[in-house]
Design a protein around this motif. Sequence first.
Motif, PDB file in Angstrom:
ATOM      1  N   LEU A 160       0.853  -1.187   0.000  1.00  0.00           N
ATOM      2  CA  LEU A 160       0.000   0.000   0.000  1.00  0.00           C
ATOM      3  C   LEU A 160       0.891   1.239   0.000  1.00  0.00           C
ATOM      4  CD1 LEU A 160      -2.502  -1.062   2.849  1.00  0.00           C
ATOM      5  CD2 LEU A 160      -2.330  -1.908   0.503  1.00  0.00           C
ATOM      6  N   ILE A 161       0.361   2.318  -0.507  1.00  0.00           N
ATOM      7  CA  ILE A 161       1.156   3.545  -0.538  1.00  0.00           C
ATOM      8  C   ILE A 161       0.247   4.753  -0.293  1.00  0.00           C
ATOM      9  CG2 ILE A 161       0.928   3.802  -3.061  1.00  0.00           C
ATOM     10  CD1 ILE A 161       3.856   4.912  -3.021  1.00  0.00           C
ATOM     11  N   PHE A 162       0.746   5.697   0.458  1.00  0.00           N
ATOM     12  CA  PHE A 162       0.005   6.939   0.643  1.00  0.00           C
ATOM     13  C   PHE A 162       0.103   7.781  -0.629  1.00  0.00           C
ATOM     14  CE2 PHE A 162       0.270   6.303   5.335  1.00  0.00           C
ATOM     15  CZ  PHE A 162      -1.086   6.425   5.578  1.00  0.00           C
ATOM     16  N   GLU A 163      -0.954   8.557  -0.819  1.00  0.00           N
ATOM     17  CA  GLU A 163      -1.107   9.392  -2.008  1.00  0.00           C
ATOM     18  C   GLU A 163       0.132  10.243  -2.326  1.00  0.00           C
ATOM     19  OE1 GLU A 163      -4.616  11.699  -1.292  1.00  0.00           O
ATOM     20  OE2 GLU A 163      -4.180  13.049  -2.955  1.00  0.00           O
ATOM     21  N   ASN A 164       0.787  10.768  -1.309  1.00  0.00           N
ATOM     22  CA  ASN A 164       1.934  11.642  -1.544  1.00  0.00           C
ATOM     23  C   ASN A 164       3.271  10.988  -1.226  1.00  0.00           C
ATOM     24  OD1 ASN A 164       0.485  14.028  -2.421  1.00  0.00           O
ATOM     25  ND2 ASN A 164      -0.254  14.149  -0.308  1.00  0.00           N
ATOM     26  N   SER A 165       3.273   9.679  -1.042  1.00  0.00           N
ATOM     27  CA  SER A 165       4.544   8.981  -0.861  1.00  0.00           C
ATOM     28  C   SER A 165       5.114   8.686  -2.239  1.00  0.00           C
ATOM     29  CB  SER A 165       4.329   7.671  -0.110  1.00  0.00           C
ATOM     30  OG  SER A 165       3.880   7.913   1.203  1.00  0.00           O
ATOM     31  N   TYR A 166       6.380   8.334  -2.291  1.00  0.00           N
ATOM     32  CA  TYR A 166       6.953   7.907  -3.570  1.00  0.00           C
ATOM     33  C   TYR A 166       7.775   6.645  -3.364  1.00  0.00           C
ATOM     34  CZ  TYR A 166      11.755   9.507  -2.610  1.00  0.00           C
ATOM     35  OH  TYR A 166      13.021   9.646  -2.096  1.00  0.00           O
ATOM     36  N   GLY A 224       1.242  -1.607 -11.526  1.00  0.00           N
ATOM     37  CA  GLY A 224       0.979  -2.841 -10.786  1.00  0.00           C
ATOM     38  C   GLY A 224       1.946  -3.088  -9.630  1.00  0.00           C
ATOM     39  N   VAL A 225       2.737  -2.085  -9.308  1.00  0.00           N
ATOM     40  CA  VAL A 225       3.730  -2.241  -8.243  1.00  0.00           C
ATOM     41  C   VAL A 225       3.092  -2.093  -6.864  1.00  0.00           C
ATOM     42  CG1 VAL A 225       5.829  -1.194  -7.270  1.00  0.00           C
ATOM     43  CG2 VAL A 225       5.640  -1.545  -9.733  1.00  0.00           C
ATOM     44  N   VAL A 226       2.052  -1.258  -6.766  1.00  0.00           N
ATOM     45  CA  VAL A 226       1.325  -1.132  -5.500  1.00  0.00           C
ATOM     46  C   VAL A 226      -0.117  -1.573  -5.711  1.00  0.00           C
ATOM     47  CG1 VAL A 226       2.799   0.758  -4.709  1.00  0.00           C
ATOM     48  CG2 VAL A 226       0.615   1.292  -5.815  1.00  0.00           C
ATOM     49  N   ASP A 227      -0.732  -2.036  -4.619  1.00  0.00           N
ATOM     50  CA  ASP A 227      -2.088  -2.574  -4.717  1.00  0.00           C
ATOM     51  C   ASP A 227      -3.160  -1.555  -4.379  1.00  0.00           C
ATOM     52  OD1 ASP A 227      -1.403  -5.541  -5.139  1.00  0.00           O
ATOM     53  OD2 ASP A 227      -0.171  -4.977  -3.424  1.00  0.00           O
ATOM     54  N   GLU A 228      -2.820  -0.587  -3.547  1.00  0.00           N
ATOM     55  CA  GLU A 228      -3.820   0.425  -3.204  1.00  0.00           C
ATOM     56  C   GLU A 228      -3.145   1.733  -2.832  1.00  0.00           C
ATOM     57  OE1 GLU A 228      -6.799  -0.733  -0.311  1.00  0.00           O
ATOM     58  OE2 GLU A 228      -7.494   1.340  -0.116  1.00  0.00           O
ATOM     59  N   VAL A 229      -3.761   2.829  -3.285  1.00  0.00           N
ATOM     60  CA  VAL A 229      -3.292   4.156  -2.909  1.00  0.00           C
ATOM     61  C   VAL A 229      -4.199   4.672  -1.802  1.00  0.00           C
ATOM     62  CG1 VAL A 229      -2.890   6.525  -3.685  1.00  0.00           C
ATOM     63  CG2 VAL A 229      -2.442   4.607  -5.243  1.00  0.00           C
ATOM     64  N   ILE A 230      -3.593   5.051  -0.688  1.00  0.00           N
ATOM     65  CA  ILE A 230      -4.373   5.526   0.457  1.00  0.00           C
ATOM     66  C   ILE A 230      -4.403   7.046   0.430  1.00  0.00           C
ATOM     67  CG2 ILE A 230      -4.567   5.498   2.975  1.00  0.00           C
ATOM     68  CD1 ILE A 230      -2.825   2.888   2.768  1.00  0.00           C
ATOM     69  N   SER A 231      -5.613   7.598   0.472  1.00  0.00           N
ATOM     70  CA  SER A 231      -5.739   9.052   0.319  1.00  0.00           C
ATOM     71  C   SER A 231      -5.275   9.784   1.570  1.00  0.00           C
ATOM     72  CB  SER A 231      -7.172   9.420  -0.039  1.00  0.00           C
ATOM     73  OG  SER A 231      -8.009   9.035   1.013  1.00  0.00           O
TER      74      SER A 231
END
Lengths: 286, 330
Positions: free
Chosen positions: B221-227, B265-272
């Motif tokens: 998972l990744i946050f919207e503003n993470s890289y 396809g590297v991350v499964d969900e973007v968390i807002s």
Amino acid sequence: MHFDKPTYKVVRRHKKKDIPQGTYTKDPISGQPVFSKEIEDNQMVVPLSGHHFPIGARERLGWLCDQESFVETHAGVRSADPLNFTDSQPYVTRLKRYAKDSGLPEAVITGTGRIHGLEVSLAVMDFRFCGGTLGSAAGEKITRAIETALAKRIPCIIFSTSGGARMQEGILSLMQMAKTSAALQRLAAAGLPYISVLTHPTTGGVSASYATLGDVILAEPGAMIGFAGARVIKETTKQTLPAGFQTAEFLLKKGLIDQIVSRLEMRDRLHDLLAALHLKKKPAAA
Amino acid sequence: MDKPVYTLEFEKPLRELDAQLDQLRQETLESGAPPSPETAAKLASLERRKESAQREIYGHLTAWQRVQIARHPKRPYALDYVSLICEGFQELHGDRQFGDDRALVGGTAYFNGDAVMVVAQHKGRETKEKIARNFGMPQPEGYRKALRLFRLAEKFGLPVLTFIDTPGAYPGIESESRHVSEAIATNLREMAGLRVPTISVIVGEGGSGGALGIGVTDRVLIFENSYYSVISPEGCAAILWKDAAAAPKAAEALKLTAGELEKLGVVDEVISEPQGGAHHDPVQTAATLRYALQKHLNDLRPLAVSQLLDARYERYRRLGVYEETAAGLA
């Protein structure tokens, strides 16, 4: 799983070209000029000093495998341009140039071959193709080489030489480290040996994935091996790097690799090791 | 809620509007009288301008601007989230071989009542803590501690939650001498075979192999503003553009933002995140994360170990884009 019909291409031994050009080549160790052909006929190793010049993937395979035993596979796997990447020039332009200059389809050649009769799955990297960097195509080929070893229940040998992950494919290059390592996890679980051979230079993402995961890790003399580049370490830490830092000899002393093996002895040494680990029998005297 | 502080370069218009608003409010306060209709109108107009400026700026963030938000000094760090969404965190120290890396920490905790193993890269807030935590750049012993905790989780059947936030593994003489490459590589291989559900969250910076070293998981998972990137934009710019100042261009070219990573396809969900970034409302951000983590855990928990491992293998197996021709005969 991705198993293709093998494409046949025989690599002959003693096919030579590249690196030392001209009649004489200066030996970096002795400083003396050496007849170039003498070096070429000696696997790009200077006969007297033992200096190892880089050797191309196909040339290495020619010397390594039993006569005409190497069968190249997955030669049709080539780099694409998933990010549509352009820096000072488009990535696709660079790719064409690398292919033309190196005569190779990718930074790694894969296939199966025999070493003193023992069948192995091989992946051999070539620094001339984009600095041997690991992108999607190279990662795919290496993964298939590991999966071939698994399917045929034969050992896997990977010769690394790489500047690291290929920037022009961004995060997908990083993911090749995970992909290849995951395949090696399965190979390990199946009890099949994997020998990693580190050649000059092996750095960055390649050193931090399959290159360092060998059951046995060998290195060629003088090879530069490390995670971060010397320049980055100097800039970040302001430390003076010790003499011989990140050389194969340094790694051996620190206990990070098993052996340093001359290219001239590599074929015999690989066979000896695999006889113990895979055949589990003393090989018959040659 | 605390008033947002607009410290980034591209937030300058907001900083200026805030200053004007502050001044006007202060003047009104000092006058002792209720605000005149003109002042009230002016305040309202400034507020409207600020809102539209916020929409304009945060609605069109460039890759480089997101990198700056990911590195924001006030951005919630891994252990902030752990304390907001977990209970009873028990830190477990050391790799049992060399030392205890403060940049990479871990231990047991309860997540919505269930025990989990937490492994987190943590940067540290104040100067002293930042130094102690090496600015979130782990050394080999950090990765080896992580592996020890993964093994512990596997032994006791605990799901693993990893929190990624690092500029990268530390490049140094000591780090090389203790073989950081081997420490990371081993984690990649061993995480691929870990017999418990694993989820990673990129909470800030996903710096290359240093991030991947705790990031080979069932879900990412990744946050919207993470890289998340193979190399820092500055490093890439220095090598390919021969100019570190080309970092914004490199950030764009590397496709390192959450949205691009999801497409690849590297991350499964973007968390807002809240408008402007997670630091504007860490509590709300953590609540969103808690919900997402629970959802993915619910998906993974019922799977048999073999299903879990096959799905994880396939997840990484299919990553990569290449061409393939039939013959390939040169």
